[in-house]
Design a protein around this motif. Structure first.
Motif, PDB file in Angstrom:
ATOM      1  N   LEU A  93     -25.932 -16.711  18.434  1.00  0.00           N
ATOM      2  CA  LEU A  93     -26.838 -15.866  18.109  1.00  0.00           C
ATOM      3  C   LEU A  93     -27.862 -16.070  18.586  1.00  0.00           C
ATOM      4  O   LEU A  93     -28.563 -17.083  18.392  1.00  0.00           O
ATOM      5  CB  LEU A  93     -26.866 -14.820  16.852  1.00  0.00           C
ATOM      6  CG  LEU A  93     -25.968 -15.148  16.121  1.00  0.00           C
ATOM      7  CD1 LEU A  93     -25.800 -14.676  14.673  1.00  0.00           C
ATOM      8  CD2 LEU A  93     -25.227 -13.049  16.512  1.00  0.00           C
ATOM      9  N   LYS A 104     -28.203  -7.492  19.134  1.00  0.00           N
ATOM     10  CA  LYS A 104     -27.271  -6.266  18.770  1.00  0.00           C
ATOM     11  C   LYS A 104     -26.061  -6.105  19.068  1.00  0.00           C
ATOM     12  O   LYS A 104     -25.243  -6.253  20.445  1.00  0.00           O
ATOM     13  CB  LYS A 104     -28.048  -4.976  19.423  1.00  0.00           C
ATOM     14  CG  LYS A 104     -29.135  -4.931  19.116  1.00  0.00           C
ATOM     15  CD  LYS A 104     -30.097  -3.558  19.517  1.00  0.00           C
ATOM     16  CE  LYS A 104     -31.127  -3.054  19.065  1.00  0.00           C
ATOM     17  NZ  LYS A 104     -31.575  -1.901  19.533  1.00  0.00           N
ATOM     18  N   ILE A 105     -24.963  -6.231  17.805  1.00  0.00           N
ATOM     19  CA  ILE A 105     -23.713  -6.884  18.467  1.00  0.00           C
ATOM     20  C   ILE A 105     -22.795  -5.056  17.071  1.00  0.00           C
ATOM     21  O   ILE A 105     -23.293  -5.045  16.546  1.00  0.00           O
ATOM     22  CB  ILE A 105     -22.959  -8.015  17.650  1.00  0.00           C
ATOM     23  CG1 ILE A 105     -22.925  -8.364  16.111  1.00  0.00           C
ATOM     24  CG2 ILE A 105     -23.444  -8.719  18.357  1.00  0.00           C
ATOM     25  CD1 ILE A 105     -22.503  -9.454  15.651  1.00  0.00           C
ATOM     26  N   TYR A 106     -21.772  -5.102  18.281  1.00  0.00           N
ATOM     27  CA  TYR A 106     -20.807  -3.859  17.471  1.00  0.00           C
ATOM     28  C   TYR A 106     -19.585  -4.484  17.481  1.00  0.00           C
ATOM     29  O   TYR A 106     -18.733  -4.810  18.098  1.00  0.00           O
ATOM     30  CB  TYR A 106     -21.733  -2.471  18.187  1.00  0.00           C
ATOM     31  CG  TYR A 106     -22.604  -2.389  18.080  1.00  0.00           C
ATOM     32  CD1 TYR A 106     -23.640  -1.316  17.128  1.00  0.00           C
ATOM     33  CD2 TYR A 106     -23.064  -2.407  19.441  1.00  0.00           C
ATOM     34  CE1 TYR A 106     -24.581  -0.767  17.166  1.00  0.00           C
ATOM     35  CE2 TYR A 106     -24.114  -2.055  19.657  1.00  0.00           C
ATOM     36  CZ  TYR A 106     -25.392  -0.773  18.203  1.00  0.00           C
ATOM     37  OH  TYR A 106     -26.894  -1.027  18.690  1.00  0.00           O
ATOM     38  N   VAL A 135     -26.362  -5.786  13.394  1.00  0.00           N
ATOM     39  CA  VAL A 135     -24.720  -5.253  12.940  1.00  0.00           C
ATOM     40  C   VAL A 135     -24.407  -3.971  13.080  1.00  0.00           C
ATOM     41  O   VAL A 135     -24.959  -3.175  11.902  1.00  0.00           O
ATOM     42  CB  VAL A 135     -24.172  -6.559  12.367  1.00  0.00           C
ATOM     43  CG1 VAL A 135     -22.144  -6.097  12.205  1.00  0.00           C
ATOM     44  CG2 VAL A 135     -23.815  -8.363  12.950  1.00  0.00           C
ATOM     45  N   GLU A 154     -17.220  -7.658  25.465  1.00  0.00           N
ATOM     46  CA  GLU A 154     -16.736  -7.608  24.693  1.00  0.00           C
ATOM     47  C   GLU A 154     -17.072  -9.622  23.685  1.00  0.00           C
ATOM     48  O   GLU A 154     -17.205 -10.428  25.289  1.00  0.00           O
ATOM     49  CB  GLU A 154     -14.606  -7.936  25.023  1.00  0.00           C
ATOM     50  CG  GLU A 154     -14.236  -8.457  23.403  1.00  0.00           C
ATOM     51  CD  GLU A 154     -12.951  -8.517  23.524  1.00  0.00           C
ATOM     52  OE1 GLU A 154     -12.049  -7.976  24.423  1.00  0.00           O
ATOM     53  OE2 GLU A 154     -12.353  -8.997  22.806  1.00  0.00           O
ATOM     54  N   VAL A 155     -17.250  -9.853  22.587  1.00  0.00           N
ATOM     55  CA  VAL A 155     -17.984 -11.164  22.291  1.00  0.00           C
ATOM     56  C   VAL A 155     -16.915 -11.988  21.841  1.00  0.00           C
ATOM     57  O   VAL A 155     -16.336 -11.064  20.740  1.00  0.00           O
ATOM     58  CB  VAL A 155     -19.437 -11.509  21.919  1.00  0.00           C
ATOM     59  CG1 VAL A 155     -20.240 -10.801  23.084  1.00  0.00           C
ATOM     60  CG2 VAL A 155     -19.112 -10.067  20.991  1.00  0.00           C
ATOM     61  N   VAL A 191     -15.556  -7.266  18.956  1.00  0.00           N
ATOM     62  CA  VAL A 191     -17.032  -7.079  18.317  1.00  0.00           C
ATOM     63  C   VAL A 191     -17.572  -7.172  19.896  1.00  0.00           C
ATOM     64  O   VAL A 191     -17.183  -7.764  21.148  1.00  0.00           O
ATOM     65  CB  VAL A 191     -17.042  -8.488  18.300  1.00  0.00           C
ATOM     66  CG1 VAL A 191     -19.319  -8.787  17.823  1.00  0.00           C
ATOM     67  CG2 VAL A 191     -16.730  -8.712  16.815  1.00  0.00           C
ATOM     68  N   TYR A 192     -18.062  -5.967  20.281  1.00  0.00           N
ATOM     69  CA  TYR A 192     -18.676  -6.051  21.195  1.00  0.00           C
ATOM     70  C   TYR A 192     -20.391  -5.775  21.418  1.00  0.00           C
ATOM     71  O   TYR A 192     -21.703  -6.118  20.279  1.00  0.00           O
ATOM     72  CB  TYR A 192     -19.049  -4.814  22.065  1.00  0.00           C
ATOM     73  CG  TYR A 192     -17.273  -4.352  22.215  1.00  0.00           C
ATOM     74  CD1 TYR A 192     -16.492  -4.401  23.572  1.00  0.00           C
ATOM     75  CD2 TYR A 192     -17.124  -3.880  21.698  1.00  0.00           C
ATOM     76  CE1 TYR A 192     -15.546  -4.072  23.132  1.00  0.00           C
ATOM     77  CE2 TYR A 192     -15.350  -3.711  21.401  1.00  0.00           C
ATOM     78  CZ  TYR A 192     -14.599  -3.927  21.921  1.00  0.00           C
ATOM     79  OH  TYR A 192     -13.360  -3.370  22.311  1.00  0.00           O
ATOM     80  N   ASP A 193     -20.873  -6.897  22.227  1.00  0.00           N
ATOM     81  CA  ASP A 193     -22.445  -6.528  22.510  1.00  0.00           C
ATOM     82  C   ASP A 193     -23.209  -5.454  23.328  1.00  0.00           C
ATOM     83  O   ASP A 193     -22.172  -4.574  23.125  1.00  0.00           O
ATOM     84  CB  ASP A 193     -22.478  -7.454  23.340  1.00  0.00           C
ATOM     85  CG  ASP A 193     -23.011  -7.603  25.207  1.00  0.00           C
ATOM     86  OD1 ASP A 193     -22.559  -6.778  25.222  1.00  0.00           O
ATOM     87  OD2 ASP A 193     -22.948  -8.404  25.839  1.00  0.00           O
ATOM     88  N   GLU A 194     -24.176  -5.236  22.916  1.00  0.00           N
ATOM     89  CA  GLU A 194     -25.033  -3.959  22.812  1.00  0.00           C
ATOM     90  C   GLU A 194     -24.992  -3.824  25.003  1.00  0.00           C
ATOM     91  O   GLU A 194     -24.837  -2.107  24.354  1.00  0.00           O
ATOM     92  CB  GLU A 194     -26.383  -4.144  22.626  1.00  0.00           C
ATOM     93  CG  GLU A 194     -27.696  -4.635  23.193  1.00  0.00           C
ATOM     94  CD  GLU A 194     -28.828  -5.342  23.305  1.00  0.00           C
ATOM     95  OE1 GLU A 194     -29.078  -5.974  22.681  1.00  0.00           O
ATOM     96  OE2 GLU A 194     -29.693  -4.578  23.418  1.00  0.00           O
ATOM     97  N   ILE A 215     -21.600 -15.670  15.617  1.00  0.00           N
ATOM     98  CA  ILE A 215     -21.029 -13.644  15.453  1.00  0.00           C
ATOM     99  C   ILE A 215     -20.403 -13.975  14.474  1.00  0.00           C
ATOM    100  O   ILE A 215     -20.195 -13.038  13.706  1.00  0.00           O
ATOM    101  CB  ILE A 215     -20.525 -13.488  16.728  1.00  0.00           C
ATOM    102  CG1 ILE A 215     -21.348 -13.308  17.667  1.00  0.00           C
ATOM    103  CG2 ILE A 215     -20.105 -11.978  16.460  1.00  0.00           C
ATOM    104  CD1 ILE A 215     -21.351 -12.755  19.396  1.00  0.00           C
TER     105      ILE A 215
END
Length: 60
Positions: free
Chosen positions: A51, A56-58, A5, A44-45, A37-40, A18
């Motif tokens: 999971l 990798k999430i941001y 994260v 958008e997630v 929240v976005y994935d790599e 998530i």
């Protein structure tokens, strides 16, 4: 299960979402305040998303 994260490695239990990862890292408040929240790959997630190992999430 190991995942990332904001490039920080964390360990969570199988079946967590998530939202659980964000709670674990203390980032849920930022999402509640309007961040997303976005994935790599930049998609958008949702908070109820599943999971998987190495994901990798941001929060941006």
């Amino acid at each position: 299960m190991i995942l990332y994260v904001n490039d920080i490695q964390i360990n969570v239990l199988q079946g967590m979402t998530i939202m659980h990862a964000l709670i674990h890292t203390g980032l849920l408040e930022q999402v509640v305040s309007g961040r997303k929240v976005y994935d790599e790959w930049g998609n958008e997630v949702g908070l109820d998303g599943a999971l998987s190992e190495g994901i990798k999430i941001y929060v941006r």
